[in-house]
Design a protein around this motif. Structure first.
Motif, mmCIF file in Angstrom:
data_model
loop_
_atom_site.group_PDB
_atom_site.id
_atom_site.type_symbol
_atom_site.label_atom_id
_atom_site.label_comp_id
_atom_site.label_asym_id
_atom_site.label_seq_id
_atom_site.Cartn_x
_atom_site.Cartn_y
_atom_site.Cartn_z
ATOM 1 N N ARG A 1 0.843 -1.212 0.000
ATOM 2 C CA ARG A 1 0.000 0.000 0.000
ATOM 3 C C ARG A 1 0.867 1.247 0.000
ATOM 4 N N ILE A 2 1.962 1.229 0.758
ATOM 5 C CA ILE A 2 2.857 2.388 0.801
ATOM 6 C C ILE A 2 3.522 2.575 -0.560
ATOM 7 N N ALA A 3 3.961 1.472 -1.177
ATOM 8 C CA ALA A 3 4.641 1.551 -2.467
ATOM 9 C C ALA A 3 3.701 1.995 -3.578
ATOM 10 N N ASP A 4 2.435 1.640 -3.465
ATOM 11 C CA ASP A 4 1.452 1.967 -4.505
ATOM 12 C C ASP A 4 1.120 3.456 -4.533
ATOM 13 N N GLY A 5 1.317 4.142 -3.444
ATOM 14 C CA GLY A 5 1.021 5.571 -3.399
ATOM 15 C C GLY A 5 -0.208 5.851 -2.564
ATOM 16 N N PRO A 6 -0.435 7.115 -2.282
ATOM 17 C CA PRO A 6 -1.558 7.472 -1.414
ATOM 18 C C PRO A 6 -2.915 7.244 -2.080
ATOM 19 N N ASP A 7 -3.862 6.786 -1.282
ATOM 20 C CA ASP A 7 -5.218 6.539 -1.782
ATOM 21 C C ASP A 7 -5.853 7.812 -2.328
ATOM 22 N N GLU A 8 -5.506 8.952 -1.746
ATOM 23 C CA GLU A 8 -6.110 10.212 -2.171
ATOM 24 C C GLU A 8 -5.797 10.512 -3.641
ATOM 25 N N VAL A 9 -4.607 10.150 -4.083
ATOM 26 C CA VAL A 9 -4.239 10.371 -5.487
ATOM 27 C C VAL A 9 -5.112 9.496 -6.388
ATOM 28 N N HIS A 10 -5.274 8.229 -6.013
ATOM 29 C CA HIS A 10 -6.103 7.323 -6.808
ATOM 30 C C HIS A 10 -7.562 7.775 -6.801
ATOM 31 N N LEU A 11 -8.050 8.194 -5.652
ATOM 32 C CA LEU A 11 -9.439 8.658 -5.567
ATOM 33 C C LEU A 11 -9.640 9.935 -6.381
ATOM 34 N N GLY A 12 -8.645 10.811 -6.400
ATOM 35 C CA GLY A 12 -8.728 12.026 -7.220
ATOM 36 C C GLY A 12 -8.791 11.699 -8.700
ATOM 37 N N THR A 13 -8.002 10.721 -9.118
ATOM 38 C CA THR A 13 -8.018 10.289 -10.515
ATOM 39 C C THR A 13 -9.376 9.689 -10.880
ATOM 40 N N ILE A 14 -9.924 8.877 -10.005
ATOM 41 C CA ILE A 14 -11.244 8.292 -10.241
ATOM 42 C C ILE A 14 -12.291 9.397 -10.355
ATOM 43 N N ALA A 15 -12.225 10.383 -9.465
ATOM 44 C CA ALA A 15 -13.184 11.492 -9.492
ATOM 45 C C ALA A 15 -13.100 12.265 -10.809
ATOM 46 N N LYS A 16 -11.889 12.537 -11.285
ATOM 47 C CA LYS A 16 -11.725 13.250 -12.553
ATOM 48 C C LYS A 16 -12.320 12.459 -13.708
ATOM 49 N N LEU A 17 -12.058 11.161 -13.724
ATOM 50 C CA LEU A 17 -12.602 10.314 -14.792
ATOM 51 C C LEU A 17 -14.129 10.286 -14.748
ATOM 52 N N GLU A 18 -14.690 10.207 -13.563
ATOM 53 C CA GLU A 18 -16.156 10.179 -13.436
ATOM 54 C C GLU A 18 -16.770 11.515 -13.845
ATOM 55 N N LEU A 19 -16.118 12.609 -13.513
ATOM 56 C CA LEU A 19 -16.642 13.923 -13.911
ATOM 57 C C LEU A 19 -16.574 14.095 -15.427
#
Length: 66
Positions: free
Chosen positions: A43-61
């Motif tokens: 989980r640490i190596a994959d990066g912060p969840d907030e970055v992934h959630l932000g990307t998902i939000a942009k794609l959904e918008l």
């Protein structure tokens, strides 16, 4: 979304299993402590969840605009 949900669920399941086993869950007598450490490291190596959630939000918008 799987990049966020799957690691969170894996850690949740491991945490519950460790709780069920009590002190043995965090000892080297079971594989649970090693699995938890590996999952947390990934989980640490994959990066912060907030970055992934932000990307998902942009794609959904963007999808909602179409």
């Amino acid at each position: 979304m799987a990049k966020v949900a799957a690691p969170n669920m894996a850690l949740k399941v491991l945490k519950m299993a460790i709780q069920v086993h009590g002190a043995a869950g965090v000892s080297s007598d079971t594989v649970l402590s090693h699995l938890w450490a590996a999952a947390r490291t990934l989980r640490i190596a994959d990066g912060p969840d907030e970055v992934h959630l932000g990307t998902i939000a942009k794609l959904e918008l963007q999808r909602a605009k179409l």
